[in-house]
Write an enzyme that holds these catalytic residues in place. Structure first.
Site, mmCIF file in Angstrom:
data_model
loop_
_atom_site.group_PDB
_atom_site.id
_atom_site.type_symbol
_atom_site.label_atom_id
_atom_site.label_comp_id
_atom_site.label_asym_id
_atom_site.label_seq_id
_atom_site.Cartn_x
_atom_site.Cartn_y
_atom_site.Cartn_z
ATOM 1 N N HIS A 72 0.849 -1.197 0.000
ATOM 2 C CA HIS A 72 0.000 0.000 0.000
ATOM 3 C C HIS A 72 0.881 1.243 0.000
ATOM 4 C CE1 HIS A 72 -3.999 -1.852 1.605
ATOM 5 N NE2 HIS A 72 -3.347 -2.702 0.840
ATOM 6 N N TYR A 201 -8.556 5.123 8.109
ATOM 7 C CA TYR A 201 -8.602 5.484 9.523
ATOM 8 C C TYR A 201 -9.671 6.564 9.664
ATOM 9 C CZ TYR A 201 -4.165 3.047 10.405
ATOM 10 O OH TYR A 201 -3.179 2.094 10.537
ATOM 11 N N PRO A 293 -2.715 0.145 19.124
ATOM 12 C CA PRO A 293 -2.501 -0.317 17.746
ATOM 13 C C PRO A 293 -2.709 0.724 16.649
ATOM 14 C CG PRO A 293 -4.549 -1.206 18.630
ATOM 15 C CD PRO A 293 -3.861 -0.524 19.758
ATOM 16 N N LYS A 297 2.321 -0.155 15.022
ATOM 17 C CA LYS A 297 3.755 -0.200 15.317
ATOM 18 C C LYS A 297 4.216 -1.417 16.119
ATOM 19 C CE LYS A 297 5.335 3.398 13.303
ATOM 20 N NZ LYS A 297 4.990 2.823 12.000
ATOM 21 N N TYR A 385 4.618 6.626 9.925
ATOM 22 C CA TYR A 385 3.777 5.464 9.617
ATOM 23 C C TYR A 385 4.558 4.406 8.832
ATOM 24 C CZ TYR A 385 -0.452 2.841 8.586
ATOM 25 O OH TYR A 385 -1.393 1.848 8.506
HETATM 26 P P1 FAD Z 1 4.047 -11.826 21.262
HETATM 27 O O1 FAD Z 1 3.529 -11.818 19.868
HETATM 28 O O2 FAD Z 1 3.086 -11.566 22.374
HETATM 29 O O3 FAD Z 1 4.791 -13.178 21.482
HETATM 30 C C1 FAD Z 1 5.185 -13.643 22.750
HETATM 31 C C2 FAD Z 1 5.176 -15.156 22.759
HETATM 32 O O4 FAD Z 1 5.688 -15.607 24.004
HETATM 33 C C3 FAD Z 1 3.786 -15.746 22.633
HETATM 34 O O5 FAD Z 1 3.745 -16.703 21.605
HETATM 35 C C4 FAD Z 1 3.498 -16.336 24.003
HETATM 36 O O6 FAD Z 1 2.693 -17.504 23.932
HETATM 37 C C5 FAD Z 1 4.896 -16.658 24.474
HETATM 38 N N1 FAD Z 1 5.033 -16.700 25.938
HETATM 39 C C6 FAD Z 1 4.457 -15.912 26.860
HETATM 40 N N2 FAD Z 1 4.847 -16.241 28.075
HETATM 41 C C7 FAD Z 1 5.701 -17.271 27.964
HETATM 42 C C8 FAD Z 1 6.444 -18.030 28.882
HETATM 43 N N3 FAD Z 1 6.377 -17.791 30.190
HETATM 44 N N4 FAD Z 1 7.219 -19.022 28.420
HETATM 45 C C9 FAD Z 1 7.304 -19.273 27.086
HETATM 46 N N5 FAD Z 1 6.631 -18.573 26.162
HETATM 47 C C10 FAD Z 1 5.833 -17.572 26.590
HETATM 48 N N6 FAD Z 1 -0.212 -4.544 16.766
HETATM 49 C C11 FAD Z 1 -0.509 -3.865 15.680
HETATM 50 O O7 FAD Z 1 0.375 -3.189 15.157
HETATM 51 N N7 FAD Z 1 -1.791 -3.905 15.151
HETATM 52 C C12 FAD Z 1 -2.786 -4.685 15.707
HETATM 53 O O8 FAD Z 1 -3.898 -4.733 15.225
HETATM 54 C C13 FAD Z 1 -2.489 -5.416 16.855
HETATM 55 N N8 FAD Z 1 -3.426 -6.190 17.440
HETATM 56 C C14 FAD Z 1 -3.106 -6.879 18.570
HETATM 57 C C15 FAD Z 1 -4.077 -7.657 19.222
HETATM 58 C C16 FAD Z 1 -3.786 -8.332 20.410
HETATM 59 C C17 FAD Z 1 -4.865 -9.156 21.097
HETATM 60 C C18 FAD Z 1 -2.502 -8.216 20.964
HETATM 61 C C19 FAD Z 1 -2.167 -8.925 22.261
HETATM 62 C C20 FAD Z 1 -1.532 -7.456 20.302
HETATM 63 C C21 FAD Z 1 -1.832 -6.776 19.113
HETATM 64 N N9 FAD Z 1 -0.860 -5.998 18.442
HETATM 65 C C22 FAD Z 1 -1.170 -5.311 17.350
HETATM 66 C C23 FAD Z 1 0.499 -5.921 18.864
HETATM 67 C C24 FAD Z 1 1.399 -6.921 18.130
HETATM 68 O O9 FAD Z 1 0.663 -8.059 17.795
HETATM 69 C C25 FAD Z 1 2.553 -7.203 19.061
HETATM 70 O O10 FAD Z 1 3.260 -5.986 19.230
HETATM 71 C C26 FAD Z 1 3.496 -8.299 18.605
HETATM 72 O O11 FAD Z 1 2.851 -9.540 18.647
HETATM 73 C C27 FAD Z 1 4.742 -8.332 19.498
HETATM 74 O O12 FAD Z 1 5.487 -9.466 19.249
HETATM 75 P P2 FAD Z 1 6.309 -10.184 20.416
HETATM 76 O O13 FAD Z 1 6.999 -11.282 19.753
HETATM 77 O O14 FAD Z 1 7.055 -9.172 21.172
HETATM 78 O O15 FAD Z 1 5.211 -10.708 21.442
HETATM 79 C C1 DHB Z 2 -4.258 -3.347 11.169
HETATM 80 C C2 DHB Z 2 -3.990 -3.165 12.491
HETATM 81 C C3 DHB Z 2 -3.635 -1.922 12.945
HETATM 82 O O1 DHB Z 2 -3.355 -1.745 14.240
HETATM 83 C C4 DHB Z 2 -3.537 -0.846 12.090
HETATM 84 O O2 DHB Z 2 -3.193 0.364 12.578
HETATM 85 C C5 DHB Z 2 -3.794 -1.044 10.760
HETATM 86 C C6 DHB Z 2 -4.164 -2.303 10.298
HETATM 87 C C7 DHB Z 2 -4.653 -4.695 10.688
HETATM 88 O O3 DHB Z 2 -4.849 -5.581 11.521
HETATM 89 O O4 DHB Z 2 -4.790 -4.872 9.468
#
Ligand code: FAD
Ligand code: DHB
Length: 391
Positions: A72, A201, A293, A297, A385
């Site tokens: 995009h 948005y 979200p 980021k 962005y």
């Molecule tokens: P995570 O993806 O949380 O990965 C951590 C991993 O560690 C998980 O698989 C978990 O099972 C594992 N874990 C936890 N505790 C333990 C333990 N004690 N021992 C072993 N393993 C463990 N960001 C956006 O930009 N847009 C969005 O729309 C958006 N939606 C989201 C919706 C939800 C419900 C959540 C929770 C987050 C969302 N985010 C979004 C944020 C984005 O998904 C996260 O920033 C991203 O997943 C971060 O990655 P990470 O690897 O740091 O953590």
């Molecule tokens: C999506 C999630 C976001 O947080 C955003 O700012 C834009 C798109 C998505 O899930 O596609």
């Protein structure tokens, strides 16, 4: 068991770090509390910055993303019933974003790791980190009913916001910064063709709405909701009513509706822990910081952290130089705080905060008109962005 870097968590941060280190010839073991099926089915983010896309390609896991993701070059701000396009590419010297779901990134990283003989231990329980302030840290856990220990040179805490790594840092040595918001997002997946070529948005007096996509057949939509809302309060018809109202334009734009097959509520918070390191424990991704979200980021910051960390670990194993590791927290936090500000700013501009605050609504409209109308202001939004340069 022994490895050079023990990685807790197989989210984007942990899996990407494992991939980067593997390519630098550094041995890792990834410990994950959930099953492979669960991590590959968790619906989360969708927007990858140009730098994240480049990183996935450089480490050889980008092929399916390039085929199936959607590039995009702009986004739309919608308010007052009108569309205002932010031309990301024109304002940033050709940079763009990729819409490709987080769980697809996870599938690609897990497949690449297992194919190349890398270890991921799924379904581990009772993880605890020991001796992280010594040169011989270890990770204790249970698997298949038995107690096990992984001895490491370093531990990467990539276990998300609710993981065990951050609380392993003694509370007197860490400082936490928190902001919560009086709203959440209800996210849905819908079987329908796209309603828009680009993400929308939308600011509206009834609350924020976001139109995103997953494929030509599946769309991702969000509406601002109460953070305490349960799904029973959001029957399909209420979701469509709100989306139609918040997204309505004066030029007859039509929302394409279809069968809703997934719903979930996401809480909104800003959070940072400082420092992101204690001894030989390094935090990365959501373990160290959360953004609301709205700026898309979260995943991208996780990627940025592990890029810095992988380079620092590679320097250590190459030459014994500990300086990049010592600088990790400070270097990562600079980008973290920039993204925290951008995410807070987008959130503040686009959401309805209180029912009876007409002054704030007017301020938001004034800011949106400025962002949409001023090249300087829209460039600022665009460069944040698509993602500021890595180095
Ligand atoms: P995570 O993806 O949380 O990965 C951590 C991993 O560690 C998980 O698989 C978990 O099972 C594992 N874990 C936890 N505790 C333990 C333990 N004690 N021992 C072993 N393993 C463990 N960001 C956006 O930009 N847009 C969005 O729309 C958006 N939606 C989201 C919706 C939800 C419900 C959540 C929770 C987050 C969302 N985010 C979004 C944020 C984005 O998904 C996260 O920033 C991203 O997943 C971060 O990655 P990470 O690897 O740091 O953590
Ligand atoms: C999506 C999630 C976001 O947080 C955003 O700012 C834009 C798109 C998505 O899930 O596609």
């Amino acid at each position: 068991m022994r490895t050079q870097v023990g990685i807790v968590g197989a989210g984007p941060a942990g899996l990407l770090l494992a991939r980067l280190l593997q390519r630098a010839g550094i041995d890792t073991v990834v410990l994950e509390s959930r099953s492979r099926e669960e991590i590959e089915a968790t619906i989360r983010a969708g927007v990858l910055e140009q730098g994240t896309v480049d990183m996935l390609n450089e480490c050889g896991v980008g092929a399916r993303m390039m085929r199936e993701g959607a590039l995009h070059r702009g986004i739309e701000l919608r308010f007052g019933g009108r569309a205002h396009r932010i031309d990301l590419a024109a304002l940033t010297g050709g940079r763009a974003i990729m819409v490709y779901a987080q769980h697809e990134v996870i599938k690609d990283l897990v497949a690449a790791r297992l194919e190349s003989g890398g270890r991921i231990l799924f379904g581990v329980e009772g993880v605890s980190l020991q001796d992280v302030d010594t040169r011989a840290p270890s990770i204790h856990f249970r698997r298949n009913g038995g107690a096990e220990r992984l001895e490491c040179d370093f531990i990467a805490g990539c276990d998300g916001f609710h993981g065990v790594s951050r609380p392993t840092i003694p509370s007197r040595l860490r400082r936490e910064f928190v902001r919560s918001y009086p709203f959440g997002w209800l996210g849905i997946l819908v079987e329908a063709p796209p309603s828009s070529d680009e993400l929308v948005y939308a600011w509206h007096e009834r609350g924020f709405a976001l139109v995103s996509t997953r494929s030509p057949q599946i769309q991702r939509l969000y509406v601002q909701c109460d953070p305490q809302d349960v799904l029973e309060q959001w029957p399909d018809e209420r979701i469509w009513t709100e989306l139609r109202a918040r997204l309505a334009t004066t030029d007859g734009w039509k929302l394409r509706e279809g069968r809703i097959f997934q719903k979930g509520v996401v809480a909104m918070r800003s959070f940072v822990v400082e420092p992101m390191q204690h001894g030989r424990l390094f935090l990365a991704g959501d373990a160290a910081h959360i953004v609301p979200p709205t700026g898309a980021k979260g995943l991208n910051l996780a990627a940025a952290d592990v890029r810095v960390l992988a380079r620092a670990l590679a320097a250590f194993y190459r030459s014994g130089d500990e300086a990049p590791l010592a600088a990790y927290s400070a270097v990562a936090l600079r980008r973290v705080w920039r993204a925290e500000h951008f995410s807070w700013w987008m959130t503040s501009m686009l959401h309805r905060f209180h029912d009876d605050d007409a002054f704030s609504l007017r301020l938001q409209r004034a800011q949106l008109e400025y962002v949409a109308g001023s090249r300087a202001a829209s460039t600022s939004l665009a460069e944040n962005y698509v993602g500021l340069p890595w180095d």
